[in-house]
Design an enzyme around this catalytic site. Structure first.
Site, short mmCIF file in Angstrom:
data_model
loop_
_atom_site.label_atom_id
_atom_site.label_comp_id
_atom_site.label_asym_id
_atom_site.label_seq_id
_atom_site.Cartn_x
_atom_site.Cartn_y
_atom_site.Cartn_z
N ASN A 163 5.05 -6.72 19.32
CA ASN A 163 5.38 -6.11 20.53
C ASN A 163 6.95 -6.65 20.87
O ASN A 163 7.12 -7.73 21.23
CB ASN A 163 4.37 -6.26 21.82
CG ASN A 163 5.01 -5.88 23.03
OD1 ASN A 163 5.91 -5.33 23.19
ND2 ASN A 163 4.22 -6.20 24.06
N LYS A 221 8.78 -5.91 23.22
CA LYS A 221 8.99 -5.99 24.59
C LYS A 221 10.55 -5.28 24.72
O LYS A 221 11.04 -4.38 24.01
CB LYS A 221 9.06 -7.29 25.27
CG LYS A 221 7.34 -7.66 24.94
CD LYS A 221 6.95 -8.93 25.91
CE LYS A 221 5.75 -9.29 25.29
NZ LYS A 221 5.14 -10.63 26.06
N HIS A 255 -0.74 -3.43 29.61
CA HIS A 255 -0.09 -5.03 29.48
C HIS A 255 -0.04 -5.41 30.64
O HIS A 255 0.28 -4.83 31.73
CB HIS A 255 1.15 -4.81 28.71
CG HIS A 255 1.40 -6.05 28.06
ND1 HIS A 255 1.94 -7.07 29.00
CD2 HIS A 255 1.48 -6.62 26.86
CE1 HIS A 255 2.45 -8.01 28.11
NE2 HIS A 255 2.06 -7.84 26.83
N GLU A 288 -5.97 -10.25 26.17
CA GLU A 288 -4.73 -11.05 26.44
C GLU A 288 -4.63 -11.93 27.67
O GLU A 288 -4.16 -11.39 28.71
CB GLU A 288 -3.42 -10.11 26.33
CG GLU A 288 -3.19 -9.48 25.04
CD GLU A 288 -1.43 -9.46 24.99
OE1 GLU A 288 -1.00 -9.66 23.62
OE2 GLU A 288 -0.80 -8.65 25.75
N GLY A 333 3.50 -15.74 26.34
CA GLY A 333 4.94 -16.12 26.19
C GLY A 333 4.94 -17.81 26.80
O GLY A 333 5.92 -18.18 27.32
N SER A 376 0.82 -15.90 22.69
CA SER A 376 1.10 -17.11 22.08
C SER A 376 0.71 -17.59 20.56
O SER A 376 0.48 -18.37 20.05
CB SER A 376 1.03 -18.45 22.78
OG SER A 376 1.85 -18.43 23.97
N GLY A 400 4.05 -11.18 20.37
CA GLY A 400 5.29 -10.92 21.30
C GLY A 400 6.54 -11.62 20.54
O GLY A 400 7.01 -11.43 19.86
N GLY A 401 6.63 -12.66 21.07
CA GLY A 401 7.91 -13.71 20.62
C GLY A 401 7.97 -13.67 19.14
O GLY A 401 8.97 -13.20 18.68
P1 PGA Z 1 3.70 -13.67 23.04
O1 PGA Z 1 3.39 -12.09 23.94
O2 PGA Z 1 3.12 -13.49 21.73
O3 PGA Z 1 5.06 -13.72 23.49
O4 PGA Z 1 2.72 -14.75 24.00
C1 PGA Z 1 2.12 -11.47 23.78
C2 PGA Z 1 2.18 -10.12 24.53
O5 PGA Z 1 2.67 -10.12 25.55
O6 PGA Z 1 1.80 -8.99 23.73
#
Ligand code: PGA
Length: 223
Positions: free
Chosen positions: A9, A11, A99, A148, A154, A186, A207-208
């Protein structure tokens, strides 16, 4: 061997050039034989780069399926700024719905998320339905859920694999249509296996870590 879903993702990140650079890096990475046999890799970029990515994925024969980060709860018509299912389906086979960032920053309700699921399913797009806990209601027709917890997104502070596994198990038990539950929050190349090796967890929403092609390739190999 169970099928794993690994979803990136992005974002609100990546210009067209950055997206193409990422894809080229992914396409030229060397993976051990058979890595993709039981792994479905889904990339959810911003909609602005769908056409370029679709073309490059096809040209380079990259084992990635495109997904969307959101979908309109309305159909085609006078809905300024929205992207309805009928337009998304040209690019996306999956769509992330519900989300927590949609809920926090855009006041999206469970009811809106339910309407979006209806739109996606009606157009043949598979919803990746996000729940923040085992108590979030899951609409009928959803077969893919991402658990999640907000505190893990994040923050570098993931849930424990044991707790995530327990939540995943309960979600499947309570919702007969749900076949696969992913964990998100994370996840990185170092902790991914601790989640994917759990009995009730069928993949990860990332995400990240997905923003860096090299890191994401390592994550796929470690999953
Ligand atoms: P993250 O985000 O891996 O940066 O924690 C996950 C998400 O929001 O899908």
């Amino acid at each position: 061997m169970k099928e794993l879903y690994i979803i990136a993702n992005w974002k609100a990140n990546k210009t067209e050039q950055e997206a193409i650079d990422w894809l080229e890096k992914f396409a030229s990475a060397t993976f051990p034989a058979g890595v993709f046999e039981h792994k479905e890799v889904i990339l959810c970029p911003p909609s602005t780069v769908f056409p370029q990515l679709k073309q490059s994925i096809r040209q380079k024969n990259v084992p990635i399926t495109l997904g969307a980060q959101d979908i309109s709860q309305f159909g085609r018509g006078a809905y300024t700024g929205e992207i309805p299912a009928a337009l998304l389906r040209e690019y996306a086979s999956y769509v992330i719905i519900g989300h927590s960032e949609r809920k926090t920053y855009f006041n999206e309700s469970d009811e809106t998320a339910r309407e979006k699921v209806g739109m996606a399913v009606g157009a043949g797009i598979s919803p990746v339905f996000c729940v923040q806990s085992q108590d979030t209601p899951v609409p009928n027709d959803v077969w893919l859920v991402a658990y999640e917890p907000v505190s893990a997104i994040g923050t570098g502070n993931p849930d424990t694999p044991e707790n995530a596994n327990e939540v995943a198990r309960k979600i499947k038990q309570a919702n007969k249509s749900v076949k696969h539950v992913l964990y998100g929050g994370s996840v990185n190349s170092e902790n991914v296996k601790t989640f994917t090796s759990m009995e009730s967890i069928d993949g990860v929403l990332v995400g990240g870590t997905s923003l860096d092609a090299g890191e994401f390739c390592t994550l796929i190999q470690h999953a």
